[in-house]
Design an enzyme around this catalytic site. Structure first.
Site, short mmCIF file in Angstrom:
data_model
loop_
_atom_site.label_atom_id
_atom_site.label_comp_id
_atom_site.label_asym_id
_atom_site.label_seq_id
_atom_site.Cartn_x
_atom_site.Cartn_y
_atom_site.Cartn_z
N HIS A 44 8.90 0.84 13.02
CA HIS A 44 8.35 0.19 11.83
C HIS A 44 9.04 0.75 10.59
O HIS A 44 9.09 1.96 10.38
CB HIS A 44 6.84 0.42 11.73
CG HIS A 44 6.19 -0.37 10.64
ND1 HIS A 44 5.90 -1.72 10.77
CD2 HIS A 44 5.79 -0.02 9.39
CE1 HIS A 44 5.35 -2.15 9.65
NE2 HIS A 44 5.28 -1.15 8.79
N MET A 62 7.63 -4.45 1.28
CA MET A 62 6.66 -4.29 0.20
C MET A 62 7.43 -4.38 -1.11
O MET A 62 7.53 -3.41 -1.88
CB MET A 62 5.92 -2.96 0.33
CG MET A 62 4.93 -2.93 1.45
SD MET A 62 4.10 -1.33 1.63
CE MET A 62 5.09 -0.63 2.94
N ASP A 101 9.22 0.63 6.54
CA ASP A 101 8.54 0.27 5.29
C ASP A 101 9.52 0.31 4.13
O ASP A 101 10.04 1.37 3.78
CB ASP A 101 7.40 1.25 5.01
CG ASP A 101 6.22 1.04 5.95
OD1 ASP A 101 5.72 -0.09 6.03
OD2 ASP A 101 5.80 2.01 6.59
N MET A 136 9.89 -0.21 0.16
CA MET A 136 9.09 -0.25 -1.07
C MET A 136 10.01 -0.23 -2.29
O MET A 136 10.99 0.50 -2.30
CB MET A 136 8.16 0.96 -1.13
CG MET A 136 7.29 1.14 0.09
SD MET A 136 6.28 2.64 -0.06
CE MET A 136 5.57 2.71 1.58
N SER A 183 5.98 4.52 12.34
CA SER A 183 6.51 4.25 11.00
C SER A 183 7.52 5.33 10.62
O SER A 183 7.18 6.50 10.47
CB SER A 183 5.39 4.23 9.97
OG SER A 183 5.93 4.13 8.67
N HIS A 197 9.00 -4.18 7.23
CA HIS A 197 7.87 -4.58 6.38
C HIS A 197 8.29 -4.46 4.92
O HIS A 197 8.47 -3.37 4.40
CB HIS A 197 6.70 -3.65 6.72
CG HIS A 197 5.51 -3.76 5.82
ND1 HIS A 197 4.50 -2.82 5.81
CD2 HIS A 197 5.16 -4.69 4.89
CE1 HIS A 197 3.59 -3.16 4.92
NE2 HIS A 197 3.96 -4.29 4.35
N MET A 204 -3.00 -5.03 6.31
CA MET A 204 -3.04 -3.68 5.75
C MET A 204 -4.45 -3.12 5.90
O MET A 204 -5.43 -3.79 5.54
CB MET A 204 -2.65 -3.69 4.27
CG MET A 204 -1.20 -4.10 3.98
SD MET A 204 0.04 -3.05 4.78
CE MET A 204 -0.38 -1.42 4.10
N ASP A 252 -1.60 -1.76 9.96
CA ASP A 252 -0.78 -0.73 9.32
C ASP A 252 -1.63 0.10 8.36
O ASP A 252 -2.13 -0.42 7.36
CB ASP A 252 0.36 -1.40 8.56
CG ASP A 252 1.34 -0.40 7.96
OD1 ASP A 252 1.13 0.82 8.12
OD2 ASP A 252 2.31 -0.84 7.31
#
Length: 220
Positions: free
Chosen positions: A34, A69, A36, A38, A9, A67, A138, A176
């Site tokens: 990966h 979010m 993330d 957000m 990540s 990913h 998750m 994750d």
């Protein structure tokens, strides 16, 4: 059984040395990056967006597993695809028209997946599962790195693996949150095959060696 994949990540990388850490992943036994994303709404934290992903993509030689979010991810699918996403996963809880959003991801040229929060039942996936390249479970509450792994994850993986097998699919199961060399073998035994590791990799003394160790444990 699928080859087990490791996806460091980049949220845990050193952003002052992003190219260095990207090239470390390139030269390691990792399979994916990966990423993330957000938004400060769907989750309380804010991470990074298109410019940082574009910067990583410039140097990355492995697929970007993005990913999202974020609320209403359908607003940005095409943009994430344009800056280099290879796989895009969206939260079941974040979009009203999930089927349409998955088709949108595929139409943008990416592989599509769904993410489930810890308290979202596995059975909500039964009808939509054939549309998914991957399901991300998750194993922490989304939004922050370095959290403690939630033990309920093992039973959730087993339920999902049974559902995938019952439908004759080869959908990947990604985990994750809190993945380490202490639990990855048990996660594999439960039925998972793809693993996100952030703090465990980037805060170790030798991130490249840590990735290699995780890959060996997962595939033995």
């Amino acid at each position: 059984m699928n080859t087990k994949l490791i996806a460091p990540s980049m949220l845990a990388a050193d952003f002052g040395n992003l190219q260095r850490d990207t090239e470390m992943v390139n030269n390691s036994d990792a399979d994916w990056f990966h990423i993330d994303v957000m938004d400060g709404h769907f989750v309380p934290n804010i991470s990074y967006g298109m410019p940082v992903i574009s910067a990583i993509k410039k140097h990355a030689t492995k697929p970007l597993d993005v990913h999202l979010m974020i609320e209403q991810p359908e607003r940005y699918i095409e943009e994430f695809a344009k800056v280099g996403a290879d796989i895009i996963t969206v939260h079941y809880e974040s979009t009203v028209h999930l089927h349409r959003t998955l088709r949108q991801i595929k139409d943008a040229g990416c592989k599509a997946g769904i993410v489930l929060n810890i308290t979202t039942p596995i059975n909500v996936l039964e009808d939509i599962l054939p549309e998914c390249y991957m399901i991300l479970l998750m194993s922490i509450n989304p939004g922050f790195g370095g959290q403690k792994f939630e033990e309920v994850t093992y039973q959730r993986i087993k339920k999902l693996r049974q559902m995938i097998d019952a439908q004759g699919l080869d959908t990947r199961i990604e985990i994750d949150g809190g993945v380490t060399d202490k639990n990855i073998e048990k996660l594999v035994a439960a039925g998972a095959d793809t693993f996100v590791a952030g703090s465990h990799v980037f805060k170790s003394d030798d991130p490249k060696d840590t990735i290699a160790h995780l890959k060996t444990l997962a595939n033995q």
